[in-house]
Motif scaffolding. Sequence first.
Motif, PDB file in Angstrom:
ATOM      1  N   ALA A  75       0.839  -1.208   0.000  1.00 24.69           N
ATOM      2  CA  ALA A  75       0.000   0.000   0.000  1.00 24.69           C
ATOM      3  C   ALA A  75       0.871   1.255   0.000  1.00 24.69           C
ATOM      4  CB  ALA A  75      -0.940  -0.001   1.206  1.00 24.69           C
ATOM      5  N   LEU A  76       1.953   1.226   0.770  1.00 28.02           N
ATOM      6  CA  LEU A  76       2.843   2.381   0.791  1.00 28.02           C
ATOM      7  C   LEU A  76       3.550   2.541  -0.562  1.00 28.02           C
ATOM      8  CD1 LEU A  76       3.606   4.656   2.695  1.00 28.02           C
ATOM      9  CD2 LEU A  76       5.586   3.295   3.408  1.00 28.02           C
ATOM     10  N   GLU A  77       3.871   1.419  -1.198  1.00 34.29           N
ATOM     11  CA  GLU A  77       4.447   1.472  -2.547  1.00 34.29           C
ATOM     12  C   GLU A  77       3.445   2.096  -3.529  1.00 34.29           C
ATOM     13  OE1 GLU A  77       6.973   0.948  -5.880  1.00 34.29           O
ATOM     14  OE2 GLU A  77       7.424   0.928  -3.742  1.00 34.29           O
ATOM     15  N   ALA A  78       2.177   1.720  -3.403  1.00 35.93           N
ATOM     16  CA  ALA A  78       1.146   2.301  -4.270  1.00 35.93           C
ATOM     17  C   ALA A  78       1.070   3.816  -4.055  1.00 35.93           C
ATOM     18  CB  ALA A  78      -0.211   1.653  -4.000  1.00 35.93           C
ATOM     19  N   TYR A  79       1.100   4.225  -2.801  1.00 35.90           N
ATOM     20  CA  TYR A  79       1.053   5.652  -2.499  1.00 35.90           C
ATOM     21  C   TYR A  79       2.272   6.366  -3.092  1.00 35.90           C
ATOM     22  CZ  TYR A  79       1.134  10.020   0.079  1.00 35.90           C
ATOM     23  OH  TYR A  79       1.197  11.352   0.412  1.00 35.90           O
ATOM     24  N   LEU A  80       3.450   5.787  -2.888  1.00 36.58           N
ATOM     25  CA  LEU A  80       4.671   6.371  -3.435  1.00 36.58           C
ATOM     26  C   LEU A  80       4.553   6.547  -4.950  1.00 36.58           C
ATOM     27  CD1 LEU A  80       8.322   5.472  -2.648  1.00 36.58           C
ATOM     28  CD2 LEU A  80       7.545   5.480  -4.996  1.00 36.58           C
ATOM     29  N   GLN A  81       4.130   5.490  -5.632  1.00 37.72           N
ATOM     30  CA  GLN A  81       4.010   5.561  -7.088  1.00 37.72           C
ATOM     31  C   GLN A  81       2.970   6.600  -7.503  1.00 37.72           C
ATOM     32  OE1 GLN A  81       6.081   4.225  -9.211  1.00 37.72           O
ATOM     33  NE2 GLN A  81       7.193   3.061  -7.670  1.00 37.72           N
ATOM     34  N   SER A  82       1.902   6.735  -6.715  1.00 37.00           N
ATOM     35  CA  SER A  82       0.871   7.724  -7.048  1.00 37.00           C
ATOM     36  C   SER A  82       1.423   9.144  -6.972  1.00 37.00           C
ATOM     37  CB  SER A  82      -0.348   7.575  -6.132  1.00 37.00           C
ATOM     38  OG  SER A  82      -0.096   8.115  -4.841  1.00 37.00           O
ATOM     39  N   LEU A  83       2.413   9.359  -6.107  1.00 44.15           N
ATOM     40  CA  LEU A  83       3.025  10.682  -5.990  1.00 44.15           C
ATOM     41  C   LEU A  83       3.827  11.060  -7.232  1.00 44.15           C
ATOM     42  CD1 LEU A  83       4.263  10.621  -2.275  1.00 44.15           C
ATOM     43  CD2 LEU A  83       2.277  11.828  -3.209  1.00 44.15           C
ATOM     44  N   LYS A  84       4.144  10.080  -8.061  1.00 42.80           N
ATOM     45  CA  LYS A  84       4.892  10.335  -9.297  1.00 42.80           C
ATOM     46  C   LYS A  84       3.984  10.783 -10.437  1.00 42.80           C
ATOM     47  CE  LYS A  84       8.538   6.961  -8.337  1.00 42.80           C
ATOM     48  NZ  LYS A  84       9.179   5.725  -8.835  1.00 42.80           N
ATOM     49  N   SER A  86       1.461  10.625 -13.561  1.00 46.60           N
ATOM     50  CA  SER A  86       1.237   9.689 -14.667  1.00 46.60           C
ATOM     51  C   SER A  86       2.409   8.728 -14.846  1.00 46.60           C
ATOM     52  CB  SER A  86       0.958  10.446 -15.966  1.00 46.60           C
ATOM     53  OG  SER A  86       2.058  11.273 -16.290  1.00 46.60           O
ATOM     54  N   GLU A  87       3.610   9.155 -14.508  1.00 43.03           N
ATOM     55  CA  GLU A  87       4.795   8.301 -14.622  1.00 43.03           C
ATOM     56  C   GLU A  87       4.679   7.040 -13.755  1.00 43.03           C
ATOM     57  OE1 GLU A  87       9.333   8.468 -12.912  1.00 43.03           O
ATOM     58  OE2 GLU A  87       8.396  10.344 -13.495  1.00 43.03           O
ATOM     59  N   GLY A  88       4.032   7.146 -12.601  1.00 46.40           N
ATOM     60  CA  GLY A  88       3.924   6.014 -11.683  1.00 46.40           C
ATOM     61  C   GLY A  88       2.565   5.353 -11.661  1.00 46.40           C
ATOM     62  N   LYS A  89       1.655   5.769 -12.541  1.00 46.75           N
ATOM     63  CA  LYS A  89       0.263   5.309 -12.484  1.00 46.75           C
ATOM     64  C   LYS A  89       0.121   3.789 -12.562  1.00 46.75           C
ATOM     65  CE  LYS A  89      -4.256   6.212 -14.436  1.00 46.75           C
ATOM     66  NZ  LYS A  89      -5.017   7.065 -15.358  1.00 46.75           N
ATOM     67  N   VAL A  90       0.757   3.166 -13.545  1.00 45.50           N
ATOM     68  CA  VAL A  90       0.618   1.706 -13.718  1.00 45.50           C
ATOM     69  C   VAL A  90       1.248   0.981 -12.538  1.00 45.50           C
ATOM     70  CG1 VAL A  90       1.273  -0.265 -15.158  1.00 45.50           C
ATOM     71  CG2 VAL A  90       0.419   1.829 -16.225  1.00 45.50           C
ATOM     72  N   ALA A  91       2.418   1.428 -12.100  1.00 43.40           N
ATOM     73  CA  ALA A  91       3.069   0.805 -10.943  1.00 43.40           C
ATOM     74  C   ALA A  91       2.217   0.975  -9.686  1.00 43.40           C
ATOM     75  CB  ALA A  91       4.461   1.389 -10.742  1.00 43.40           C
TER      76      ALA A  91
END
Length: 180
Positions: A75-84, A86-91
Amino acid sequence: MASVQFTARRGLPIGPPPPLNLAQPPRALLLDAQLYLNQVPFAQDAADKRRLLSMAQRMIAAALAGRPGWGEAEALEAYLQSLKGSEGKVAAQRALVRSYDHMPYMREAAAWRIRYGLAQWGALPDATQRRIVDEAIWFVRLRPEQRDSIFAAVRATPAYFPFMLRWRTVRAFDADRLPN
């Protein structure tokens, strides 16, 4: 540590993040990653933001290496990726799916996971969509003060119909709904 968690949950600046130390137990790694992520909104510039995200990502990866399949870390990884953005959207979507696979209910991350999951609804597998609905219902029942905001978030998405069907089923046996 409790005061750090309290401050971190509120998104308040707490001073410089701790030095990177990957030789900690997984729980400590995850707490430090949260501290890095809570500093992102206060980053001085894009380079500082990238540095904080990178450090947090390394901490999360180390936590997952020490405790594979840990829903909180996912979940924290999802949050981290969301902070990126569109670059982190799929991750972020993939990490969100894994977080629900490993931990269907998370008291501390429920509000964020539900809202983020609703925003990503069409890109998520059916099983994850069902878990989002179940967590939303569980969370509203656990935290009644969140009811209006969660219902408003669900109402604005394609999740509204499955949510209401499930809500009706779950509520059917509540004491205030049973005939006398």
